[in-house]
Design a protein around this motif. Structure first.
Motif, mmCIF file in Angstrom:
data_model
loop_
_atom_site.group_PDB
_atom_site.id
_atom_site.type_symbol
_atom_site.label_atom_id
_atom_site.label_comp_id
_atom_site.label_asym_id
_atom_site.label_seq_id
_atom_site.Cartn_x
_atom_site.Cartn_y
_atom_site.Cartn_z
ATOM 1 N N LYS A 252 0.831 -1.209 0.000
ATOM 2 C CA LYS A 252 0.000 0.000 0.000
ATOM 3 C C LYS A 252 0.865 1.259 0.000
ATOM 4 O O LYS A 252 0.488 2.279 -0.589
ATOM 5 N N LYS A 253 2.009 1.187 0.636
ATOM 6 C CA LYS A 253 2.885 2.353 0.746
ATOM 7 C C LYS A 253 3.681 2.589 -0.528
ATOM 8 O O LYS A 253 3.871 3.743 -0.947
ATOM 9 N N HIS A 254 4.157 1.514 -1.138
ATOM 10 C CA HIS A 254 5.003 1.642 -2.327
ATOM 11 C C HIS A 254 4.243 1.168 -3.572
ATOM 12 O O HIS A 254 4.440 0.060 -4.069
ATOM 13 N N VAL A 255 3.399 2.071 -4.058
ATOM 14 C CA VAL A 255 2.560 1.737 -5.212
ATOM 15 C C VAL A 255 3.405 1.575 -6.477
ATOM 16 O O VAL A 255 2.960 0.981 -7.460
ATOM 17 N N GLU A 256 4.633 2.095 -6.458
ATOM 18 C CA GLU A 256 5.497 1.978 -7.625
ATOM 19 C C GLU A 256 5.985 0.550 -7.862
ATOM 20 O O GLU A 256 6.558 0.240 -8.918
ATOM 21 N N THR A 257 5.741 -0.322 -6.891
ATOM 22 C CA THR A 257 6.216 -1.705 -6.966
ATOM 23 C C THR A 257 5.047 -2.677 -6.846
ATOM 24 O O THR A 257 4.118 -2.454 -6.074
ATOM 25 N N LYS A 258 5.107 -3.750 -7.599
ATOM 26 C CA LYS A 258 4.080 -4.790 -7.538
ATOM 27 C C LYS A 258 4.503 -5.843 -6.531
ATOM 28 O O LYS A 258 5.621 -6.366 -6.591
ATOM 29 N N PHE A 259 3.611 -6.165 -5.582
ATOM 30 C CA PHE A 259 3.897 -7.148 -4.540
ATOM 31 C C PHE A 259 3.026 -8.389 -4.758
ATOM 32 O O PHE A 259 1.796 -8.312 -4.728
ATOM 33 N N LEU A 260 3.693 -9.546 -4.955
ATOM 34 C CA LEU A 260 2.998 -10.789 -5.244
ATOM 35 C C LEU A 260 3.443 -11.897 -4.297
ATOM 36 O O LEU A 260 4.498 -11.802 -3.667
ATOM 37 N N LYS A 261 2.628 -12.952 -4.241
ATOM 38 C CA LYS A 261 3.035 -14.165 -3.541
ATOM 39 C C LYS A 261 2.660 -15.358 -4.410
ATOM 40 O O LYS A 261 1.651 -15.341 -5.121
ATOM 41 N N LEU A 262 3.496 -16.407 -4.350
ATOM 42 C CA LEU A 262 3.266 -17.593 -5.159
ATOM 43 C C LEU A 262 3.620 -18.829 -4.340
ATOM 44 O O LEU A 262 4.700 -18.899 -3.748
ATOM 45 N N ASN A 263 2.703 -19.764 -4.289
ATOM 46 C CA ASN A 263 2.947 -21.016 -3.569
ATOM 47 C C ASN A 263 4.057 -21.784 -4.271
ATOM 48 O O ASN A 263 3.912 -22.194 -5.430
ATOM 49 N N ALA A 264 5.154 -21.983 -3.578
ATOM 50 C CA ALA A 264 6.318 -22.625 -4.179
ATOM 51 C C ALA A 264 6.015 -24.039 -4.662
ATOM 52 O O ALA A 264 6.602 -24.520 -5.639
ATOM 53 N N GLU A 265 5.093 -24.702 -3.994
ATOM 54 C CA GLU A 265 4.755 -26.080 -4.377
ATOM 55 C C GLU A 265 4.007 -26.128 -5.710
ATOM 56 O O GLU A 265 3.934 -27.178 -6.356
ATOM 57 N N LYS A 266 3.464 -24.989 -6.131
ATOM 58 C CA LYS A 266 2.776 -24.915 -7.416
ATOM 59 C C LYS A 266 3.677 -24.338 -8.510
ATOM 60 O O LYS A 266 3.212 -24.085 -9.630
ATOM 61 N N ALA A 267 4.940 -24.111 -8.163
ATOM 62 C CA ALA A 267 5.861 -23.494 -9.117
ATOM 63 C C ALA A 267 7.192 -24.244 -9.166
ATOM 64 O O ALA A 267 8.256 -23.676 -8.901
ATOM 65 N N PRO A 268 7.179 -25.533 -9.514
ATOM 66 C CA PRO A 268 8.417 -26.323 -9.533
ATOM 67 C C PRO A 268 9.446 -25.819 -10.538
ATOM 68 O O PRO A 268 10.648 -25.841 -10.269
ATOM 69 N N PHE A 269 8.976 -25.358 -11.708
ATOM 70 C CA PHE A 269 9.910 -24.863 -12.715
ATOM 71 C C PHE A 269 10.630 -23.607 -12.225
ATOM 72 O O PHE A 269 11.853 -23.493 -12.332
ATOM 73 N N LEU A 270 9.863 -22.671 -11.680
ATOM 74 C CA LEU A 270 10.452 -21.421 -11.195
ATOM 75 C C LEU A 270 11.411 -21.649 -10.037
ATOM 76 O O LEU A 270 12.488 -21.067 -9.992
ATOM 77 N N THR A 271 10.991 -22.454 -9.088
ATOM 78 C CA THR A 271 11.858 -22.684 -7.925
ATOM 79 C C THR A 271 13.163 -23.358 -8.337
ATOM 80 O O THR A 271 14.214 -23.085 -7.769
ATOM 81 N N GLU A 272 13.094 -24.191 -9.354
ATOM 82 C CA GLU A 272 14.318 -24.836 -9.867
ATOM 83 C C GLU A 272 15.152 -23.825 -10.639
ATOM 84 O O GLU A 272 16.369 -23.750 -10.471
ATOM 85 N N ARG A 273 14.480 -23.066 -11.474
ATOM 86 C CA ARG A 273 15.157 -22.070 -12.316
ATOM 87 C C ARG A 273 15.831 -20.987 -11.485
ATOM 88 O O ARG A 273 16.941 -20.537 -11.782
ATOM 89 N N LEU A 274 15.166 -20.554 -10.459
ATOM 90 C CA LEU A 274 15.702 -19.491 -9.613
ATOM 91 C C LEU A 274 16.594 -20.013 -8.496
ATOM 92 O O LEU A 274 17.179 -19.227 -7.750
ATOM 93 N N GLY A 275 16.638 -21.298 -8.333
ATOM 94 C CA GLY A 275 17.501 -21.893 -7.315
ATOM 95 C C GLY A 275 17.023 -21.651 -5.906
ATOM 96 O O GLY A 275 17.823 -21.522 -4.980
ATOM 97 N N ILE A 276 15.713 -21.598 -5.718
ATOM 98 C CA ILE A 276 15.169 -21.337 -4.388
ATOM 99 C C ILE A 276 15.242 -22.605 -3.538
ATOM 100 O O ILE A 276 14.661 -23.622 -3.891
ATOM 101 N N LYS A 277 15.944 -22.523 -2.423
ATOM 102 C CA LYS A 277 16.128 -23.666 -1.538
ATOM 103 C C LYS A 277 15.525 -23.431 -0.160
ATOM 104 O O LYS A 277 15.304 -24.373 0.592
#
Length: 218
Positions: A107-132
């Protein structure tokens, strides 16, 4: 002869007075014109800022939102310059702590988009980004991942970090417009200050999108 001289002197004084009045009037007009120019520029800047804000809001800025899939992630990132994406799991308590702070900052920083994504639904991204580690924040600028906030290490290594601390950390990455001092974090409590780790601004190279999600930060 003396009368003529007196008339000339008198006339000269009248001319001087008239010139002073003309100069004063010109200066007044110039000041008014300058003020009007400044006023118009100010109004134009306000209109431009309002238009920009409306554009951001139309793209989903101003609120902390969950996206359902990896496909949505790519489309959301593509249309906004600055994006913060929280990779989370329902089973990880610390993700809920981040949710609270990110909701405030969205709400404070409207210049930025704030998102959330369930990691269990994003296997490709978590692998690609190296999220451990969960939670992990991916910080993206112009469609590329520039930095990560992994767990709470950069936030004082405590569950009780402040919203201001997270705001400062995002400011260090340049993903929000931060008005505070980047060289030092906000004041911490004695408990968390002893655990604080200095953050160096870094760039993740060679990754168009990055993500981590296999193990949890418990």
């Amino acid at each position: 002869m003396e009368e003529d001289i007196l008339q000339v002197v008198k006339y000269s004084k009248v001319l001087e007075k008239v010139e002073e009045q003309v100069d004063a009037e010109l200066n007044k007009q110039l000041k008014e014109e300058d003020f009007e120019v400044l006023r118009e520029k100010r109004l134009e800047a306000l209109k431009k800022a309002h238009k920009q804000k409306q554009e951001w809001l139309s793209k989903g800025h101003g609120e902390y939102r969950e996206i359902p899939s990896e496909k949505d992630f790519f489309s959301e990132v593509k249309e906004s310059k600055n994006v913060v994406c929280h990779f989370y799991k329902d089973s990880t308590f610390r993700c809920k702590i981040l949710d609270k702070h990110l909701s405030i900052l969205a709400k404070k920083h409207v210049e930025t988009k704030f998102l959330k994504l369930n990691a269990e639904k994003a296997p490709f991204l978590t692998e690609r980004l190296g999220i451990k580690v969960i939670p992990t924040l991916a910080l993206l600028i112009d469609g590329k991942t520039k930095d990560f906030v992994v767990g709470f290490t950069d936030l004082g290594n405590t569950d009780e970090f402040s919203t201001e601390m997270l705001e400062w950390r995002l400011g260090c990455a340049g993903v929000i417009n931060y008005s505070g001092k980047l060289m030092e974090p906000p004041t911490q409590t004695k408990k968390s200050a002893t655990k604080f780790t200095k953050v160096e601004k870094k760039t993740i190279r060679g990754r168009g999108y990055d993500s981590d999600t296999d193990s949890e930060d418990d």
